[in-house]
Write a protein that holds these residues in place. Structure first.
Motif, PDB file in Angstrom:
ATOM      1  N   SER A 283      -4.891   4.585 -14.328  1.00  0.00           N
ATOM      2  CA  SER A 283      -3.492   4.918 -14.043  1.00  0.00           C
ATOM      3  C   SER A 283      -2.552   3.806 -14.476  1.00  0.00           C
ATOM      4  O   SER A 283      -1.422   4.072 -14.916  1.00  0.00           O
TER       5      SER A 283
ATOM      6  N   CYS B 230      -5.471  -0.112  -1.840  1.00  0.00           N
ATOM      7  CA  CYS B 230      -5.040   1.296  -1.750  1.00  0.00           C
ATOM      8  C   CYS B 230      -3.548   1.390  -1.488  1.00  0.00           C
ATOM      9  O   CYS B 230      -2.849   2.211  -2.105  1.00  0.00           O
TER      10      CYS B 230
ATOM     11  N   LEU C 284      -0.659   3.102  -3.806  1.00  0.00           N
ATOM     12  CA  LEU C 284       0.076   4.251  -3.282  1.00  0.00           C
ATOM     13  C   LEU C 284       1.589   4.045  -3.330  1.00  0.00           C
ATOM     14  O   LEU C 284       2.339   5.006  -3.566  1.00  0.00           O
TER      15      LEU C 284
ATOM     16  N   VAL D 279       3.115   4.544  -7.085  1.00  0.00           N
ATOM     17  CA  VAL D 279       2.926   5.927  -7.528  1.00  0.00           C
ATOM     18  C   VAL D 279       3.856   6.876  -6.767  1.00  0.00           C
ATOM     19  O   VAL D 279       4.524   7.738  -7.359  1.00  0.00           O
ATOM     20  N   SER D 280       3.936   6.695  -5.459  1.00  0.00           N
ATOM     21  CA  SER D 280       4.820   7.563  -4.663  1.00  0.00           C
ATOM     22  C   SER D 280       6.291   7.271  -4.944  1.00  0.00           C
ATOM     23  O   SER D 280       7.122   8.199  -4.973  1.00  0.00           O
TER      24      SER D 280
ATOM     25  N   TYR E 187      -0.958  11.514 -10.724  1.00  0.00           N
ATOM     26  CA  TYR E 187      -1.998  12.234  -9.993  1.00  0.00           C
ATOM     27  C   TYR E 187      -3.289  11.425  -9.927  1.00  0.00           C
ATOM     28  O   TYR E 187      -3.978  11.413  -8.889  1.00  0.00           O
TER      29      TYR E 187
ATOM     30  N   TRP F 121      -2.807   8.813  -7.225  1.00  0.00           N
ATOM     31  CA  TRP F 121      -2.958   9.332  -5.861  1.00  0.00           C
ATOM     32  C   TRP F 121      -4.441   9.532  -5.509  1.00  0.00           C
ATOM     33  O   TRP F 121      -4.873   9.197  -4.410  1.00  0.00           O
TER      34      TRP F 121
ATOM     35  N   SER G  53      -6.075   6.108  -5.018  1.00  0.00           N
ATOM     36  CA  SER G  53      -5.739   5.501  -3.723  1.00  0.00           C
ATOM     37  C   SER G  53      -6.530   6.142  -2.591  1.00  0.00           C
ATOM     38  O   SER G  53      -6.939   5.464  -1.635  1.00  0.00           O
TER      39      SER G  53
END
Length: 256
Positions: free
Chosen positions: A24, A130, A134, A137-138, A166, A169, A172
């Protein structure tokens, strides 16, 4: 034996999550051109990632260009870069530390408490990795969705969620599961080890009500009087009340 199998499963899950986080981070598919409206050229796709921009024409070839200036990037992209790098560092370091504390390894011998402590530290680092995956990405997904429904932007400026988000996510989630397996399994074994020192109450134990103490009558025991032994002395005794079987010196002289 069960803890050893769970530790190996946690190691594999963490490795999968780390590979997904690496993919990612390197993929340019964070923002993808949104094909909406009527005037959008549909045979050209634009990808925007953390490190480069890419253009793909008619699914034939892709051209990428690395960002020239770091300070010219938007703040969310700069923060995403730093957090993803921290996530890779924490995940990789936690994975290496977990290898030291596994029960199937002999790096730490005859010290189960130290092994559990090492695995708890490794699991905590993986959970922190993690969180570091997260957050960017969020955050990027929130910015894309907010700009997509912004009426002030034209259709050519709107973007959609890319494949890298994706994958981030899912990665994570794998990191979270692996870190929790390392932490929870060793905390559970610590509790099991402490149960050996807990003494259980026997089942045939009965509680009796307290009874009042009754006063006891004193019993006097007879005491024996000491017997006096005769003592010979050169001086005549002046105590005449003493009854003796033996004659005194004065009586002997009188007899003579």
């Amino acid at each position: 034996m069960a803890n050893s199998a769970l530790e190996i499963v946690g190691l594999i899950v963490t490795l999968i999550g780390l590979i997904g986080a690496s993919a990612s981070t390197g993929m340019p598919m964070w923002r993808v051109t949104a094909f909406i409206g009527e005037n959008i050229i549909v045979f050209e796709t634009r990808y925007e990632g953390l490190w480069m921009n890419c253009f793909r024409q008619a699914d034939i070839r892709m051209q990428c260009k690395v960002y020239d200036s770091l300070l010219a990037l938007p703040p969310d992209l700069q923060a995403a870069r730093g957090l993803m790098c921290c996530a890779l560092a924490l995940g990789g370091l936690g994975l290496l530390i977990s290898l030291v504390g596994l029960q199937c390894t002999s790096c730490i011998e005859n010290n189960n408490r130290a092994k559990r402590l090492v695995l708890i530290i490794a699991g905590s680092m993986i959970i922190m990795a993690c969180i570091c995956v997260l957050i960017p990405v969020s955050w990027t997904g929130h910015v894309i969705i907010r700009d997509f429904y912004n009426p002030l932007l034209i259709d050519a400026q709107r973007r959609e969620l890319g494949e890298a988000l994706y994958i981030g996510w899912v990665a994570s989630a794998f990191l979270f599961v692996g870190g929790c397996m390392f932490v929870c399994c060793n905390l559970q074994s610590e509790d099991k080890g402490s149960e050996r020192y807990v003494y259980s109450r026997p089942s045939d134990y009965m509680a009796y009500p307290p009874q009042q103490l009754q006063p006891q009558q004193l019993v006097l025991l007879p005491q024996q009087q000491p017997q006096l032994q005769p003592v010979l002395s050169r001086h005549p005794s002046t105590i005449y009340s003493y009854q003796s079987r033996y004659p005194s010196v004065r009586s002997g002289v009188a007899y003579l």
